[in-house]
Motif scaffolding. Sequence first.
Motif, PDB file in Angstrom:
ATOM      1  N   ALA B   7      -3.264   0.047  11.870  1.00  0.00           N
ATOM      2  CA  ALA B   7      -2.452   0.882  10.995  1.00  0.00           C
ATOM      3  C   ALA B   7      -3.259   2.056  10.466  1.00  0.00           C
ATOM      4  O   ALA B   7      -2.783   3.188  10.420  1.00  0.00           O
ATOM      5  CB  ALA B   7      -1.916   0.041   9.840  1.00  0.00           C
ATOM      6  N   PRO B 240       2.878  -0.684  15.789  1.00  0.00           N
ATOM      7  CA  PRO B 240       2.312   0.654  15.530  1.00  0.00           C
ATOM      8  C   PRO B 240       1.885   1.355  16.812  1.00  0.00           C
ATOM      9  O   PRO B 240       2.005   2.576  16.932  1.00  0.00           O
ATOM     10  CB  PRO B 240       1.088   0.358  14.649  1.00  0.00           C
ATOM     11  CG  PRO B 240       1.335  -0.976  14.063  1.00  0.00           C
ATOM     12  CD  PRO B 240       2.133  -1.738  15.082  1.00  0.00           C
ATOM     13  N   TYR B 322       3.382  -2.494   9.470  1.00  0.00           N
ATOM     14  CA  TYR B 322       2.016  -2.238   9.004  1.00  0.00           C
ATOM     15  C   TYR B 322       1.684  -3.303   7.970  1.00  0.00           C
ATOM     16  O   TYR B 322       2.292  -3.351   6.916  1.00  0.00           O
ATOM     17  CB  TYR B 322       1.900  -0.850   8.366  1.00  0.00           C
ATOM     18  CG  TYR B 322       2.124   0.276   9.331  1.00  0.00           C
ATOM     19  CD1 TYR B 322       1.233   0.504  10.370  1.00  0.00           C
ATOM     20  CD2 TYR B 322       3.223   1.101   9.205  1.00  0.00           C
ATOM     21  CE1 TYR B 322       1.446   1.534  11.259  1.00  0.00           C
ATOM     22  CE2 TYR B 322       3.439   2.145  10.087  1.00  0.00           C
ATOM     23  CZ  TYR B 322       2.538   2.354  11.113  1.00  0.00           C
ATOM     24  OH  TYR B 322       2.747   3.375  11.993  1.00  0.00           O
TER      25      TYR B 322
END
Lengths: 283, 326
Positions: B7, B240, B322
Amino acid sequence: MTRTLRARRAKPRVFTYVMMVVLTIITIYPVVWMLGGSIKPADEIFSNPSPFTASPTLQNYVDGWAGAGVPFSVFLINSGIVAGLAVVGNVIACTLTAYGFARFDFRGKNVLFALVLLTVMLPKHVRLISEYIGFANIGLIDTFVPLILPHFLAIDGFFIFLLVQFIRGLPPELEEAARVDGCTEFGVFWRVVVPLLTPALVTTAILTFVQVYQDFFSQLIYLNSPENYTVPLGLRQFIDSTSSSAWGPVLAMSSVALVPVVVLFLIFQRRIIDGIATTGLKG
Amino acid sequence: MSKKLIAEANPLAALSPRAANAGSAKKPRQGQGYSARRGRIGLLFLAPWFVGILLLVIAPLIASAYFSLTDYDLITRPNFIGFDNYERMATDDRFWQSMKVTGTYVLFSVPFTLIASLAVAMLLKGGLKALSFFRLVFYLPSLLGASVAIAVVWRQMFSGDGLINGLLALVGIDGPAWVSNPDYSLGTVILLAIWQFGSPMVIFLAGLKQIPESLYDAAALDGASRIQVFRNVTLPLLSPVIFFNLVLGFINAFQAFTPAFIISGGSGGPADSNLFITLYLFQQGFGALDMGYAAALAWVLVIVVGLVTAVNFALQKYWVFYEDRT
C-alpha cells in the motif's frame, strides 16, 4: 509448509508445466517465425508455416539492407545516437530529481511529487503538438534535438518514481556519516548515493534505451529526410516501398531492428524484470 | 505487514487524498534554519526537472489548449475561432469512429490482458523450477511489442496468405484476410496487446510473493478450498497491485498508436476500422496540418484519460484493500 500441503500441490504441477510449455510456444512463435522467415527463400515463406527451412539463405538480409534507399546501417547509427544520448540525459536528470524528492523536505513537496506522477498519466500527444510547433519555429525539425533534449529535463516521471523508490530503500546513515565528515551535499550525492544506486541506474538506462529506440510517434513527426531516419522510420519506409510479396527482406530487417533490444534483454534480464516489478511494489 | 508495504509503495496510492503525507520523508526535526537551508539545496537538485515541467509539460499543455481554439496550420498566423474545433467534432463521423475504435480496443485489450497476466502469474507462483525461464519468455513480448518491427511481423502473420491462415489450412479452415478485413482487423491489434501480458504478469508475481505464506497455511488448516483461498486471501491482498495494473493499462491503451499505424499503412483502414484517436489526430495535425483541430483532439484524449482514471480512483474504495486504512 507441511507435508500434506506439499502433496496437495504436487499433482497440478504436471498440468501447470504442460500449460506453460504450450503458452511458451504460442508466445514465442511470432518471433521464431520471423527469424525463420528471414532466412527462407521467397517462394517458401508462406507455403509452410514452420519456421524451419531446408535451404536457408542470407539473400533477404542483403536485399533488405539496401532496400529503403538508404542503407539500414544509417538507421541503426541514428537510432543509436538518439537512444544513447536520451539514456545519458534521463539517467542524469532523473537521478538528480529523484534524490531531491527522496531526501529533502521543502514546502509543496507532496504537490510537486503528485505532479511527477501526473506526468506519467498525461498522454504525450497533447505535449507533442505544442512542442512540435515550438521546435518548428526555432528551426529544429528534422534534427535529433527534439528527440533528445526532453530527456535531459527529467520529463519521464516513471523513472523518477522508480529511482525515488530505490533511494528510499537505502540506509540514510551512510549519507549522514559523509555529511558529518564534511562532505558537501553534492559530494554526498555523487560519492555516496550514486554508487549505491548503480543497479537502479542500469535498469533506468536499459528501459530508457528500449523505450526511445522503439518510440515511433515522435520520431515520425520530427524526422523527415531518409538520411536522418531512425530504425522504426527506416523500417516503415521499407515496407511502404516494397511490394507486399517481398516479405523475406521485410522479415529480415524486422529481425535486425529487434536485435539490440533482445541482446540487452538477454544480458540484463534480471535488472529489467526486477525494475518492472519494483514499479508496482516497493523498491 | 507486507500488505502495508504494498500500500505504501504503490505510486497510485500516493496520489489518493487519504495518503497525502505518503511522500514525506520521516526524519527527525532539526533546527528551523537548518531544515530550510537543506530544503533549498533539495530544490537545487530539482532544477532540471523544474525547467522540464515548465517548458515541456505545463507550457505545452496551455499552448495546446490555446491552439485548440484556433485554426493554426503551421504556416499562417493562428486565428482565434472559439470552440469551433470542438463543435466540429460533434458532426465529424471520423472522430466518432475513432472514439468507437479506441473504446473497443481499450475495453477488450485491458481486461483480457489483466486476466491473462493474473492467471499465468497464479500458475507460475507455485514455485516451478523453471519459473525464471518462463518469466523471461513471457516478458519478452512486452519489451518488443511496441516496436514497428513486431507490428510489421503481425501484419504479415495475419495477412491473407500469412502464417495464421497457413496454420488454419492445415486443419482445413480457409481463413479470411484478417488485417484487410474491417471485421477482424482491430481484433488482430487487440491480440497484439494481449500478447504483451508479460509486463503486468511480472508485477503480479512480485505482488504475490509479498503475501505471507502463513496466511495460506492458516487457510489450508481451516480447510479452505482453492477458490476460497483465491477469493478471500489472494484477491484482497493483491488488489492494490491489480488496481495499479488496471489504471496503467487503461492509460497506456488509450494512447496506442504504432500497431494500428503500421497495420493500416497509416490510413486507419480498412474502412477506418483501425482509426485510433491518436492516429486520427496524427492525420489531422501532421497530414492535413490542421494543428488547431489536432490540438482539440489531443485535449479530448487528455480529458477522456483523466475521466477514466478519476473513475478508477473513485471506485477503488469499493474493492481495493489497504490494510492500514480499514
